[in-house]
Design an enzyme around this catalytic site. Structure first.
Site, PDB file in Angstrom:
ATOM      1  CB  SER A 130      34.165 -20.956 135.785  1.00 56.89           C
ATOM      2  OG  SER A 130      34.470 -21.198 134.436  1.00 56.89           O
ATOM      3  CE  LYS A 184      37.052 -18.943 136.914  1.00 55.16           C
ATOM      4  NZ  LYS A 184      37.467 -17.775 136.282  1.00 55.16           N
ATOM      5  CG  HIS A 187      38.750 -23.036 135.993  1.00 61.82           C
ATOM      6  ND1 HIS A 187      38.627 -21.972 135.113  1.00 61.82           N
ATOM      7  CD2 HIS A 187      37.744 -23.887 135.686  1.00 61.82           C
ATOM      8  CE1 HIS A 187      37.593 -22.173 134.320  1.00 61.82           C
ATOM      9  NE2 HIS A 187      37.037 -23.326 134.652  1.00 61.82           N
ATOM     10  CG  ASN A 188      40.717 -18.597 134.715  1.00 60.40           C
ATOM     11  OD1 ASN A 188      39.791 -19.341 135.012  1.00 60.40           O
ATOM     12  ND2 ASN A 188      40.546 -17.308 134.521  1.00 60.40           N
ATOM     13  CD  GLU A 191      39.522 -20.095 130.617  1.00 61.09           C
ATOM     14  OE1 GLU A 191      38.754 -20.338 131.560  1.00 61.09           O
ATOM     15  OE2 GLU A 191      39.742 -18.934 130.211  1.00 61.09           O
TER      16      GLU A 191
HETATM   17  C1  6PG Z   1      35.685 -18.410 133.216  1.00 58.12           C
HETATM   18  C2  6PG Z   1      36.833 -17.711 132.527  1.00 58.12           C
HETATM   19  C3  6PG Z   1      36.884 -16.242 132.803  1.00 58.12           C
HETATM   20  C4  6PG Z   1      38.093 -15.559 132.184  1.00 58.12           C
HETATM   21  C5  6PG Z   1      38.069 -15.481 130.712  1.00 58.12           C
HETATM   22  C6  6PG Z   1      39.112 -14.577 130.071  1.00 58.12           C
HETATM   23  O1  6PG Z   1      35.999 -19.352 133.917  1.00 58.12           O
HETATM   24  O2  6PG Z   1      34.515 -18.033 133.028  1.00 58.12           O
HETATM   25  O3  6PG Z   1      38.024 -18.278 132.981  1.00 58.12           O
HETATM   26  O4  6PG Z   1      36.927 -16.105 134.193  1.00 58.12           O
HETATM   27  O5  6PG Z   1      38.143 -14.276 132.667  1.00 58.12           O
HETATM   28  O6  6PG Z   1      38.202 -16.753 130.180  1.00 58.12           O
HETATM   29  O7  6PG Z   1      40.412 -14.877 130.443  1.00 58.12           O
HETATM   30  P1  6PG Z   1      41.658 -14.266 129.640  1.00 58.12           P
HETATM   31  O8  6PG Z   1      41.293 -12.871 129.252  1.00 58.12           O
HETATM   32  O9  6PG Z   1      42.818 -14.279 130.568  1.00 58.12           O
HETATM   33  O10 6PG Z   1      41.841 -15.147 128.443  1.00 58.12           O
END
Ligand code: 6PG
Length: 470
Positions: A130, A184, A187-188, A191
């Site tokens: 990330s 991960k 984590h997302n 996010e």
């Molecule tokens: C990271 C992000 C990355 C992710 C983008 C787009 O940790 O660097 O999580 O891995 O792919 O944020 O995610 P979406 O297209 O699902 O919004």
């Protein structure tokens, strides 16, 4: 004997190129591979010294250039391409070699690949990375899962290239099998939750508080100096300051209000549902991206219904309340994500250390935030903590901000401003902290129409009542 390279990387797109240059900057020699001649050339040029970084379009040359056990990272799009790259490399590899998938692969794909490759004597790591392109170049947060013994071979490289928080590397061995990809994925999910929350508070401040983009910029930058300090609040403040190249306006106002997604947030929600783990703030963040996609229908519906005009509200008061509510909802989002990791760890036998996970999220990853230092400490102090809300250190943080969430959720409801992330966080809180919920009635209903039985508060066992006779 010609010396071999320490590290191999397949996929020299922006992330791959940046990652391999980062490896080389940290004293390791690295060799890249990509089918695209232009990308190979670009890397060699940028690397400057072929003894440190080189690359080839030829897979055989690539494999032969690496020292054993080979450490080969794949930074290619998740899905079938990962399998194709593995199949291509496999006949040329030796037992004990290591393949690391650095993409956002679905965790069950990682489990399948790990079993398949283990039979062939190859160690496979699913490793979330990330921090975007900048992170890959200057130091990402890395979330590796796989064989603990084999990790020792990649540990020095990963620790050197990862981001550092107060000198500590933002990488650690997370667990066996797909532990890295699972972490991960969550984590997302977190996010998604934090992004939804920052965006709905923007909506509120703009529609109810009348804040200009300049004031929004100031507000989010101020917040970023305090307890809300985080990458997402920081970039939000910068976004409000960005002028548009194509018009005289601000860029944020010219951007279409439809958010795309690659799927990791949805996977987090889906898997949480499968395991019976409530993560409503993440669920609603996924749903909001889906509602955002219905732009044409939203325009049509907007014309059919009246909406209250937001009541005038004191700007300074609204900003202060929003800061508190956002802090509350950030905590609730991390709490849900960490609870998912805790339960999934038992289900999949990952043996995750939640303090370690919070620790490696403190720098460079997208959800890095000041709060993560407190979360790390909470799990360090109480490793068996079931939920952050049960941490004595978090009780005062949540107690002192929940009323702000209540007043904003009420204000939003009365004034027709959707605050779904905040209200779901609040409802999760109110439900999770309620000794008694009305689900006794649901049990009664289930037994009434389906003889599904119910349990009682006052005695053990399963009971059924002939309801219709009463
Ligand atoms: C990271 C992000 C990355 C992710 C983008 C787009 O940790 O660097 O999580 O891995 O792919 O944020 O995610 P979406 O297209 O699902 O919004």
């Amino acid at each position: 004997m010609e010396s071999k390279y320490d590290f191999g990387l397949v996929g020299l797109g922006v992330m791959g190129r940046n990652f391999i240059l980062n490896v080389a900057d940290n004293g390791f020699t690295a060799f890249g591979n990509d089918l695209d001649e232009a990308k190979v050339k670009a890397l060699i040029e940028e690397g400057g010294d072929v003894n440190k970084v080189s690359a080839s379009t030829d897979a055989k040359e690539f494999v032969e250039a690496l020292s054993t056990p080979r450490k080969i990272m794949l930074l290619v799009p998740a899905g079938k391409i990962v399998d194709a790259v593995i199949e291509n490399l496999l006949p040329m590899l030796d037992k004990g070699d290591i393949i690391i998938d650095g993409g956002n692969s679905f965790f069950t794909d990682t489990d399948r690949r790990e079993i398949y490759l283990k039979e062939k004597g190859i160690n496979f790591f699913g490793s979330g990375v990330s921090g975007g392109a900048k992170g890959a170049r200057r130091g990402p947060s890395i979330m590796p899962g796989g064989s603990k013994e084999a990790y020792q071979h990649i540990k020095p490289i990963f620790e050197a290239v990862s981001a550092k928080y107060e000198g500590e590397p933002c990488v650690t061995y997370l667990g066996p099998k797909s532990a890295g990809n699972y972490v991960k994925m969550v984590h997302n999910g977190i996010e998604y939750g934090l992004m939804q929350l920052t965006s709905e508070i923007y909506d509120l401040l703009k529609k109810a508080g009348g804040l200009s983009n300049e004031e929004l910029h100031q507000t989010y930058s101020e917040w970023n100096k305090g307890r809300l300090q985080s990458f997402l609040v920081q970039i939000t403040s910068e976004i409000f300051d960005q002028k548009d190249d194509l018009t005289d306006g601000d860029l944020v106002d010219a951007i279409l209000d439809k958010a795309k997604q690659k799927g990791t947030g949805k996977w987090t929600s889906q898997n949480a549902m499968d395991l019976g783990i409530p993560v409503p703030t993440i669920d609603i963040a996924v749903s909001m991206r889906e509602i955002s996609a219905l732009k044409d229908e939203r325009i049509e519906a907007d014309k059919l219904y009246d909406r209250p005009t937001p009541k005038a509200i004191d700007k300074a008061q609204l900003i202060a309340t929003s800061e508190q509510a956002l802090y509350f909802a950030f905590i609730l989002t991390y709490a849900q994500g960490m609870a998912q990791l805790s339960d999934a760890s038992k289900e999949y036998a990952y043996e995750l250390d939640l303090a370690d996970i919070a620790k490696i999220w403190r720098a460079c990853c997208i959800i890095r935030a000041k709060l993560l230092a407190d979360i790390t400490k909470a799990y360090r102090d109480e490793p068996a903590l079931k939920n952050l809300l049960l941490s004595k250190a978090f009780v005062p943080k949540v107690q002192s901000t929940v009323d702000a969430a209540r007043s904003l959720v009420a204000f939003g409801a009365i004034n027709g401003i959707p605050l779904p992330g905040l209200s779901n966080a609040l409802n999760y809180f109110d439900a999770y902290t309620s000794q008694r919920l009305p689900l006794n009635l649901i049990q009664a209903q289930r037994d009434y129409f389906g003889s599904h039985t119910y349990e009682r508060l006052d005695r053990e066992g399963k009971f059924h009542t002939e309801w219709e006779a009463s």
